[in-house]
Motif scaffolding. Structure first.
Motif, PDB file in Angstrom:
ATOM      1  N   PHE A  63      40.953  34.186  41.804  1.00  0.00           N
ATOM      2  CA  PHE A  63      39.833  33.893  42.693  1.00  0.00           C
ATOM      3  C   PHE A  63      40.094  34.366  44.116  1.00  0.00           C
ATOM      4  O   PHE A  63      39.216  34.941  44.755  1.00  0.00           O
ATOM      5  N   ILE A  64      41.285  34.144  44.614  1.00  0.00           N
ATOM      6  CA  ILE A  64      41.588  34.463  46.011  1.00  0.00           C
ATOM      7  C   ILE A  64      41.995  35.925  46.191  1.00  0.00           C
ATOM      8  O   ILE A  64      41.529  36.592  47.109  1.00  0.00           O
ATOM      9  N   ALA A  65      42.845  36.445  45.314  1.00  0.00           N
ATOM     10  CA  ALA A  65      43.378  37.791  45.518  1.00  0.00           C
ATOM     11  C   ALA A  65      42.581  38.875  44.804  1.00  0.00           C
ATOM     12  O   ALA A  65      42.766  40.047  45.092  1.00  0.00           O
ATOM     13  N   GLY A  66      41.723  38.529  43.877  1.00  0.00           N
ATOM     14  CA  GLY A  66      40.903  39.525  43.204  1.00  0.00           C
ATOM     15  C   GLY A  66      41.271  39.711  41.748  1.00  0.00           C
ATOM     16  O   GLY A  66      42.252  39.174  41.247  1.00  0.00           O
ATOM     17  N   GLU A  67      40.443  40.497  41.066  1.00  0.00           N
ATOM     18  CA  GLU A  67      40.591  40.645  39.622  1.00  0.00           C
ATOM     19  C   GLU A  67      41.847  41.390  39.203  1.00  0.00           C
ATOM     20  O   GLU A  67      42.392  41.139  38.133  1.00  0.00           O
ATOM     21  N   LYS A  68      42.342  42.318  40.019  1.00  0.00           N
ATOM     22  CA  LYS A  68      43.560  43.046  39.643  1.00  0.00           C
ATOM     23  C   LYS A  68      44.758  42.111  39.625  1.00  0.00           C
ATOM     24  O   LYS A  68      45.520  42.082  38.658  1.00  0.00           O
ATOM     25  N   TYR A  69      44.922  41.352  40.703  1.00  0.00           N
ATOM     26  CA  TYR A  69      46.002  40.370  40.742  1.00  0.00           C
ATOM     27  C   TYR A  69      45.807  39.326  39.647  1.00  0.00           C
ATOM     28  O   TYR A  69      46.758  38.916  38.987  1.00  0.00           O
ATOM     29  N   GLY A  70      44.576  38.865  39.456  1.00  0.00           N
ATOM     30  CA  GLY A  70      44.300  37.842  38.454  1.00  0.00           C
ATOM     31  C   GLY A  70      44.646  38.303  37.049  1.00  0.00           C
ATOM     32  O   GLY A  70      45.251  37.558  36.277  1.00  0.00           O
ATOM     33  N   GLY A  71      44.263  39.521  36.702  1.00  0.00           N
ATOM     34  CA  GLY A  71      44.562  40.042  35.370  1.00  0.00           C
ATOM     35  C   GLY A  71      46.049  40.254  35.148  1.00  0.00           C
ATOM     36  O   GLY A  71      46.600  39.863  34.118  1.00  0.00           O
TER      37      GLY A  71
END
Length: 190
Positions: A63-71
């Protein structure tokens, strides 16, 4: 002279995050996932169940860092939980990768990235989590009582997921604000 274009450099310049910040975020997120995975595999209980702390951390990172970090960190967290605490079949790597990416992509497309949006998004991720948990329980048991599974496992896990996702949001948000680059980060919550 041939000029090479590095897409990673272009993405970093667009987001306003320096390379040093990427490394700091990655180190912090890795330490956070290892810490939550170790806590999750210990005997700590909440509402009579072991809360899924790593899932909460993955959702906050996405949520905070974006979808690349999240994935990416969803996959890392899922593999950690699978390696440390699972026996046999584990849906954690798939679930964590999917939800980490989803936590980064959907708020960017639909909602604004603020705490209120996160509170709206938290029960949705909790519902996805308990759906996978229910599938896991059904796969492992030969005979199951659906009411017993919901009463003793699913409902308490849903509420503990919501509580710990909110706490993980605070931890990730503090680190994200401390180490952001000098330029204003487009992903940073206002």
């Amino acid at each position: 002279m041939k000029m090479e274009i590095n897409m990673a450099d272009i993405e970093r310049k667009k987001s306003g995050i320096s390379t040093v910040s990427h490394v700091i975020y990655s180190v912090f997120f890795t330490v956070l996932l290892i810490f939550t995975a170790i806590l999750q595999c210990s005997d700590i209980t909440f509402f009579g169940i072991v809360p899924d702390l790593t899932f909460a951390a993955v959702c906050a990172i996405g949520f905070i860092a974006g979808e690349k970090y999240g994935g990416i960190f969803g996959l890392v967290g899922g593999v950690l939980i699978w390696a440390l605490g699972s026996s046999g079949i584990s849906l954690s790597p798939i679930l964590f990768t999917f939800c980490g990416y989803l936590c980064g992509a959907l708020p960017r497309a639909i909602l604004r990235r603020n705490f209120l949006s996160y509170l709206v998004f938290t029960p949705i991720m909790g519902a996805i989590h308990i759906f996978f948990t229910l599938i896991y329980y059904i796969m492992l048991s030969e005979s199951y009582d659906i009411w017993s599974i919901f009463g003793k496992r699913i409902i308490p896990e849903f509420f503990s997921c919501i509580i710990f996702m909110t706490a993980a949001y605070g931890a990730v948000k503090i680190i994200y604000m401390l180490f952001k680059g000098k330029k204003k980060d487009a992903r940073l919550i206002k």
